[in-house]
Design a protein around this motif. Structure first.
Motif, PDB file in Angstrom:
ATOM      1  N   ARG A  95       4.475 -11.305   6.760  1.00  0.00           N
ATOM      2  CA  ARG A  95       5.064 -11.618   5.463  1.00  0.00           C
ATOM      3  C   ARG A  95       4.922 -10.436   4.499  1.00  0.00           C
ATOM      4  NH1 ARG A  95       1.859 -17.144   4.768  1.00  0.00           N
ATOM      5  NH2 ARG A  95       0.393 -15.921   6.051  1.00  0.00           N
ATOM      6  N   THR A  96       5.955 -10.200   3.713  1.00  0.00           N
ATOM      7  CA  THR A  96       5.983  -9.036   2.826  1.00  0.00           C
ATOM      8  C   THR A  96       6.306  -9.439   1.393  1.00  0.00           C
ATOM      9  OG1 THR A  96       8.309  -8.626   3.386  1.00  0.00           O
ATOM     10  CG2 THR A  96       6.651  -7.472   4.695  1.00  0.00           C
ATOM     11  N   GLY A  97       6.217  -8.440   0.488  1.00  0.00           N
ATOM     12  CA  GLY A  97       6.283  -8.722  -0.933  1.00  0.00           C
ATOM     13  C   GLY A  97       7.644  -8.620  -1.585  1.00  0.00           C
ATOM     14  N   TYR A 106      -1.093  -9.819  -0.955  1.00  0.00           N
ATOM     15  CA  TYR A 106      -2.374  -9.819  -0.257  1.00  0.00           C
ATOM     16  C   TYR A 106      -3.141 -11.091  -0.651  1.00  0.00           C
ATOM     17  CZ  TYR A 106      -7.076  -8.245   1.055  1.00  0.00           C
ATOM     18  OH  TYR A 106      -8.313  -8.138   1.625  1.00  0.00           O
ATOM     19  N   PRO A 107      -3.744 -11.828   0.306  1.00  0.00           N
ATOM     20  CA  PRO A 107      -4.031 -11.415   1.683  1.00  0.00           C
ATOM     21  C   PRO A 107      -3.091 -11.986   2.754  1.00  0.00           C
ATOM     22  CG  PRO A 107      -5.410 -13.273   1.127  1.00  0.00           C
ATOM     23  CD  PRO A 107      -4.549 -13.013  -0.077  1.00  0.00           C
ATOM     24  N   ALA A 108      -1.903 -12.471   2.378  1.00  0.00           N
ATOM     25  CA  ALA A 108      -1.027 -13.086   3.376  1.00  0.00           C
ATOM     26  C   ALA A 108      -0.719 -12.166   4.561  1.00  0.00           C
ATOM     27  CB  ALA A 108       0.268 -13.572   2.720  1.00  0.00           C
ATOM     28  N   PRO A 109      -0.317 -10.886   4.337  1.00  0.00           N
ATOM     29  CA  PRO A 109      -0.064 -10.016   5.500  1.00  0.00           C
ATOM     30  C   PRO A 109      -1.310  -9.845   6.372  1.00  0.00           C
ATOM     31  CG  PRO A 109       0.810  -9.034   3.484  1.00  0.00           C
ATOM     32  CD  PRO A 109      -0.051 -10.177   3.075  1.00  0.00           C
ATOM     33  N   GLN A 110      -2.491  -9.778   5.715  1.00  0.00           N
ATOM     34  CA  GLN A 110      -3.732  -9.617   6.460  1.00  0.00           C
ATOM     35  C   GLN A 110      -4.006 -10.822   7.347  1.00  0.00           C
ATOM     36  OE1 GLN A 110      -5.602  -6.538   5.687  1.00  0.00           O
ATOM     37  NE2 GLN A 110      -6.013  -7.073   7.805  1.00  0.00           N
ATOM     38  N   MET A 111      -3.741 -12.007   6.829  1.00  0.00           N
ATOM     39  CA  MET A 111      -3.904 -13.231   7.618  1.00  0.00           C
ATOM     40  C   MET A 111      -3.013 -13.198   8.860  1.00  0.00           C
ATOM     41  SD  MET A 111      -3.954 -16.156   4.669  1.00  0.00           S
ATOM     42  CE  MET A 111      -5.386 -16.426   3.601  1.00  0.00           C
ATOM     43  N   ASP A 112      -1.796 -12.679   8.672  1.00  0.00           N
ATOM     44  CA  ASP A 112      -0.849 -12.621   9.793  1.00  0.00           C
ATOM     45  C   ASP A 112      -1.340 -11.666  10.880  1.00  0.00           C
ATOM     46  OD1 ASP A 112       0.595 -14.277   8.151  1.00  0.00           O
ATOM     47  OD2 ASP A 112       2.085 -12.770   7.591  1.00  0.00           O
ATOM     48  N   GLY A 192       5.037   1.875  -4.913  1.00  0.00           N
ATOM     49  CA  GLY A 192       5.923   0.776  -4.531  1.00  0.00           C
ATOM     50  C   GLY A 192       5.236  -0.186  -3.586  1.00  0.00           C
ATOM     51  N   SER A 193       4.553   0.352  -2.601  1.00  0.00           N
ATOM     52  CA  SER A 193       3.798  -0.483  -1.670  1.00  0.00           C
ATOM     53  C   SER A 193       2.704  -1.243  -2.405  1.00  0.00           C
ATOM     54  CB  SER A 193       3.170   0.375  -0.566  1.00  0.00           C
ATOM     55  OG  SER A 193       4.155   0.945   0.251  1.00  0.00           O
ATOM     56  N   ARG A 194       2.065  -0.575  -3.327  1.00  0.00           N
ATOM     57  CA  ARG A 194       0.968  -1.215  -4.077  1.00  0.00           C
ATOM     58  C   ARG A 194       1.478  -2.418  -4.861  1.00  0.00           C
ATOM     59  NH1 ARG A 194      -0.849   2.997  -6.731  1.00  0.00           N
ATOM     60  NH2 ARG A 194       0.144   2.608  -8.722  1.00  0.00           N
ATOM     61  N   ARG A 195       2.606  -2.264  -5.510  1.00  0.00           N
ATOM     62  CA  ARG A 195       3.159  -3.381  -6.292  1.00  0.00           C
ATOM     63  C   ARG A 195       3.574  -4.526  -5.373  1.00  0.00           C
ATOM     64  NH1 ARG A 195       5.485   0.790  -9.459  1.00  0.00           N
ATOM     65  NH2 ARG A 195       7.396   0.684  -8.227  1.00  0.00           N
ATOM     66  N   ASN A 196       4.174  -4.181  -4.230  1.00  0.00           N
ATOM     67  CA  ASN A 196       4.617  -5.230  -3.310  1.00  0.00           C
ATOM     68  C   ASN A 196       3.446  -5.974  -2.684  1.00  0.00           C
ATOM     69  OD1 ASN A 196       7.390  -4.779  -3.628  1.00  0.00           O
ATOM     70  ND2 ASN A 196       7.371  -3.119  -2.129  1.00  0.00           N
ATOM     71  N   LEU A 197       2.319  -5.284  -2.505  1.00  0.00           N
ATOM     72  CA  LEU A 197       1.152  -5.912  -1.895  1.00  0.00           C
ATOM     73  C   LEU A 197       0.295  -6.669  -2.910  1.00  0.00           C
ATOM     74  CD1 LEU A 197      -0.571  -6.292   0.682  1.00  0.00           C
ATOM     75  CD2 LEU A 197      -1.804  -4.215   0.035  1.00  0.00           C
ATOM     76  N   LEU A 198       0.108  -6.071  -4.092  1.00  0.00           N
ATOM     77  CA  LEU A 198      -0.822  -6.635  -5.065  1.00  0.00           C
ATOM     78  C   LEU A 198      -0.166  -7.213  -6.304  1.00  0.00           C
ATOM     79  CD1 LEU A 198      -3.561  -3.831  -4.973  1.00  0.00           C
ATOM     80  CD2 LEU A 198      -3.562  -6.010  -3.735  1.00  0.00           C
ATOM     81  N   GLY A 199       1.125  -6.988  -6.475  1.00  0.00           N
ATOM     82  CA  GLY A 199       1.758  -7.408  -7.717  1.00  0.00           C
ATOM     83  C   GLY A 199       1.182  -6.626  -8.876  1.00  0.00           C
ATOM     84  N   ARG A 206      -9.403  -1.401  -4.972  1.00  0.00           N
ATOM     85  CA  ARG A 206     -10.530  -0.967  -4.142  1.00  0.00           C
ATOM     86  C   ARG A 206     -10.689  -1.870  -2.924  1.00  0.00           C
ATOM     87  NH1 ARG A 206     -13.141   3.756  -3.180  1.00  0.00           N
ATOM     88  NH2 ARG A 206     -15.305   3.416  -2.536  1.00  0.00           N
ATOM     89  N   GLU A 207     -10.384  -3.128  -3.074  1.00  0.00           N
ATOM     90  CA  GLU A 207     -10.512  -4.086  -1.975  1.00  0.00           C
ATOM     91  C   GLU A 207      -9.590  -3.742  -0.813  1.00  0.00           C
ATOM     92  OE1 GLU A 207     -10.091  -8.950  -1.318  1.00  0.00           O
ATOM     93  OE2 GLU A 207     -10.091  -8.088  -3.343  1.00  0.00           O
ATOM     94  N   VAL A 208      -8.441  -3.111  -1.104  1.00  0.00           N
ATOM     95  CA  VAL A 208      -7.476  -2.794  -0.047  1.00  0.00           C
ATOM     96  C   VAL A 208      -7.466  -1.298   0.282  1.00  0.00           C
ATOM     97  CG1 VAL A 208      -6.030  -4.791  -0.545  1.00  0.00           C
ATOM     98  CG2 VAL A 208      -5.534  -2.614  -1.688  1.00  0.00           C
ATOM     99  N   ALA A 209      -8.526  -0.589  -0.113  1.00  0.00           N
ATOM    100  CA  ALA A 209      -8.689   0.819   0.291  1.00  0.00           C
ATOM    101  C   ALA A 209      -9.382   0.813   1.646  1.00  0.00           C
ATOM    102  CB  ALA A 209      -9.503   1.579  -0.736  1.00  0.00           C
TER     103      ALA A 209
END
Length: 289
Positions: A95-97, A106-112, A192-199, A206-209
């Motif tokens: 799943r993507t943003g 996040y964390p939906a993609p991580q769950m997948d 762009g990736s950051r906004r799509n992942l974290l809004g 830091r949690e997704v570094a």
């Protein structure tokens, strides 16, 4: 007559492809926003032909800035390449943003990704896979998902009611292809990736570094990037390798001078050098024999 010919061609393509598509959860996935195709994480399974013994397997996370998925270029093409070397390739539709893709954060993609690793092990007997040789690879944002899975995982829950959840989500190895290994602001073009992942929630950067969470439990990794990549700076690869070095985790780092972001395998008839070095490395660490 044309209708029947078309049907025959379609059936033949499925046979030649040998791919099976499976959803990762029988019912709704955690955090699901509906029951549309975009709400259903799935794996497309590509198995090598004439495999006489249990094969290694790789879950493949296509890139796409956590907006969409470069599904064929960085998914199916990788799977078919791996098949040619006796490795099962399983392309993950996570799943993507992107707004049209459900705006999953996040964390939906991580769950997948975690579920995909567990799912492969749960079905190892069915697919003739060695459950102790299950890796994960990804490109760009899919590489970020790969790196996060390598550094954040668990051994499974032996008391879980869902039998799949009893299996470990820790990959046995990982492969990063021009991957983001963080969403740090110093990598401006990755925003762009950051906004799509974290809004708008910057408190979780830091949690997704991924590089910041490397530990002695992190599996060995193959990392490649290009110096010329202006979209995802090569510093991402160096940060991950340095963190692995610090924690004594084996890695193989390859920095090539030329090649734009999104290179993939390069020329499919004469693939980029990284693909050949990957196969050598997989033999070196005992995944291929």
């Amino acid at each position: 007559m044309k209708k029947y010919i078309a049907m025959a061609v379609c059936l033949m393509s499925l046979v030649l492809c040998g791919a099976e598509k499976v959803r990762l959860w029988e019912k709704d996935a955690p955090l699901a926003k509906g029951q549309r195709d975009i709400d259903i994480p799935a794996l497309e399974v590509f198995l090598p032909e004439n495999a006489g013994k249990k094969t290694p397997a790789v879950v493949i996370c296509p890139g796409g800035a956590y907006y969409g998925l470069a599904y064929v270029h960085e998914g199916v093409n990788y799977a078919k390449f791996l098949n040619g070397h006796g490795i099962a390739g399983l392309v993950l539709k996570y799943r993507t943003g992107g707004a049209k893709n459900g705006s999953y954060r996040y964390p939906a993609p991580q769950m997948d990704a975690h579920r995909a690793i567990r799912f492969v092990r749960a079905n190892a007997e069915k697919w003739n896979i060695d459950p102790q040789k299950v890796g994960i690879m990804g490109s760009s944002a899919g590489g970020h998902l790969t790196a996060m899975t390598a550094v954040k995982n668990d051994a499974g829950d032996p008391e879980a009611a869902d039998p799949v959840e009893k299996f470990s989500s820790r990959p046995d190895f990982f492969v990063l292809c021009y991957a983001q290994t963080s969403m740090d602001k110093r990598y401006g073009k990755c925003c762009g990736s950051r906004r799509n992942l974290l809004g708008d929630d910057e408190s979780r950067i830091r949690e997704v570094a991924a590089y910041a969470h490397v530990s002695k439990n992190t599996p060995p990794g193959f990392i490649w990037h290009t110096w010329a990549d202006q979209m995802v700076p090569v510093r991402n690869a160096l940060d991950m390798a340095n963190a692995m070095e610090e924690h004594g985790v084996p890695y193989s780092l390859h920095i090539y001078r030329n090649g734009k972001h999104g290179l993939g395998l390069g020329n499919l008839k004469n693939t980029h050098l990284w693909s050949k070095e990957l196969i050598f490395w997989l033999s070196e660490i005992g995944i291929l024999r």
